[in-house]
Design a protein around this motif. Sequence first.
Motif, short mmCIF file in Angstrom:
data_model
loop_
_atom_site.label_atom_id
_atom_site.label_comp_id
_atom_site.label_asym_id
_atom_site.label_seq_id
_atom_site.Cartn_x
_atom_site.Cartn_y
_atom_site.Cartn_z
N MET A 1 -8.71 -1.15 -3.94
CA MET A 1 -8.25 -0.27 -5.01
C MET A 1 -9.24 -0.33 -6.16
N ARG B 1 1.21 4.22 -2.83
CA ARG B 1 1.03 5.64 -2.53
C ARG B 1 2.22 6.44 -3.04
N PHE B 2 3.43 5.91 -2.85
CA PHE B 2 4.62 6.59 -3.39
C PHE B 2 4.51 6.73 -4.90
N LEU C 1 -6.29 4.24 -5.31
CA LEU C 1 -6.27 3.64 -3.98
C LEU C 1 -7.49 4.09 -3.19
N HIS D 1 -7.45 1.07 3.28
CA HIS D 1 -6.44 0.13 3.76
C HIS D 1 -6.70 -0.21 5.23
N TRP E 1 0.84 -1.21 0.00
CA TRP E 1 0.00 0.00 0.00
C TRP E 1 0.87 1.25 0.00
N ALA E 2 1.90 1.24 0.84
CA ALA E 2 2.78 2.41 0.92
C ALA E 2 3.54 2.62 -0.39
N TRP E 3 3.97 1.53 -1.03
CA TRP E 3 4.66 1.67 -2.32
C TRP E 3 3.72 2.28 -3.35
N SER F 1 1.93 6.67 -6.83
CA SER F 1 0.83 7.54 -7.25
C SER F 1 1.20 9.02 -7.13
N ARG F 2 2.10 9.34 -6.21
CA ARG F 2 2.54 10.74 -6.08
C ARG F 2 3.42 11.16 -7.27
N PRO G 1 0.97 9.22 -11.33
CA PRO G 1 -0.39 8.85 -10.93
C PRO G 1 -1.04 7.76 -11.77
#
Length: 350
Positions: free
Chosen positions: A108, A83-84, A96, A99, A79-81, A86-87, A90
């Motif tokens: 998702m 998010r990274f 997302l 979670h 999930w954290a990857w 997507s910043r 995108p």
Amino acid sequence: MSGLPAQASPEPALTDFLTAHQLAVPGEAARWTPLAGGVSSDLWRVDLPGRSLCVKRALAKLKVAADWQAPVSRNAYEWAWMRFASRHRPDSVPGLLAHDPEAGLFAMAYLPPERYPMWKAQLLDGEVRVETAAAVGELLGSLHAASAGDAALAAEFATDDNFHALRVEPYLLATAAAHPKLSDALQGLAERTATTHLALVHGDVSPKNILVGPSGPVLLDAECAWYGDPAFDLAFCATHLLLKSLVVPERRPDLLRSAQVLAEAYARCVDWEPRPILEARAAALLPALLLARVDGKSPVEYLTDERHRLFVRTVASALLRAPAPTVADALDAWTTALGAQPGPGGGLSA
């Protein structure tokens, strides 16, 4: 990913997850369809009135013949990857939604296969577009470049134990146990990979985890995410293109060219270390990962011909004993060996 028969009664924890995160209202009709895919998680398509989404849950024991355990905490790192990613890019990951790290669940957006075909399916069907490989290489390199030298990311993704359980042990060390004469080389690669920490690694850049979207590649299944050696991702992806060149002989030139342009597009993004140094690590990992997909804990399912497996063992063993200095040199060695095989046109037939 292909659908399987719908699950009539999903576990209460799954439906509770949707309502807790306001993705569904209590009592709302929902159709849960298990999706075929990887070996490490359960994945469902959930159809709700007027909308669809995906729910993913990590498994403690992976769905392979070998005994392969892995911590479910990897779901939170995936999930954290995402998010990274997507910043920075995108369009490179699904949207997302929600979670639950304690339950090892996240939701998702569902990407319909008619608009987002799986790259693996395209390749095995002989639909080989070199520009797709170039786009994957550029995306991978740009994400590595965006993460290189980031101390906060290095701390957030200090997932050495996860990466050992999911990649170093089942791929490199298990293969070393299966090939005692290559054990020193494989264990050396395992140690160097595990102790290299330069960028945020996806860890499973396989065509089965890449959708070919209208705005470019979409990456899935980042549960191996680790701040480590970016050369691993490059070698891992190139490995799959080489293996498919064995079983799709009519598109072999395009598959080999795809591996080449993947590496070239990636290399143009490398600005965190001298390119020759990264190239040497990737070139050394490439034969190790090739051999792992035959004799490690996660062999590819489509190498059913013993001639193909023997070819992989032969070429990979030679490259492990005498490592190529660059990825291009490793690809040339594979291509040369293909041309030396008996068969129509001098190559292995499927």
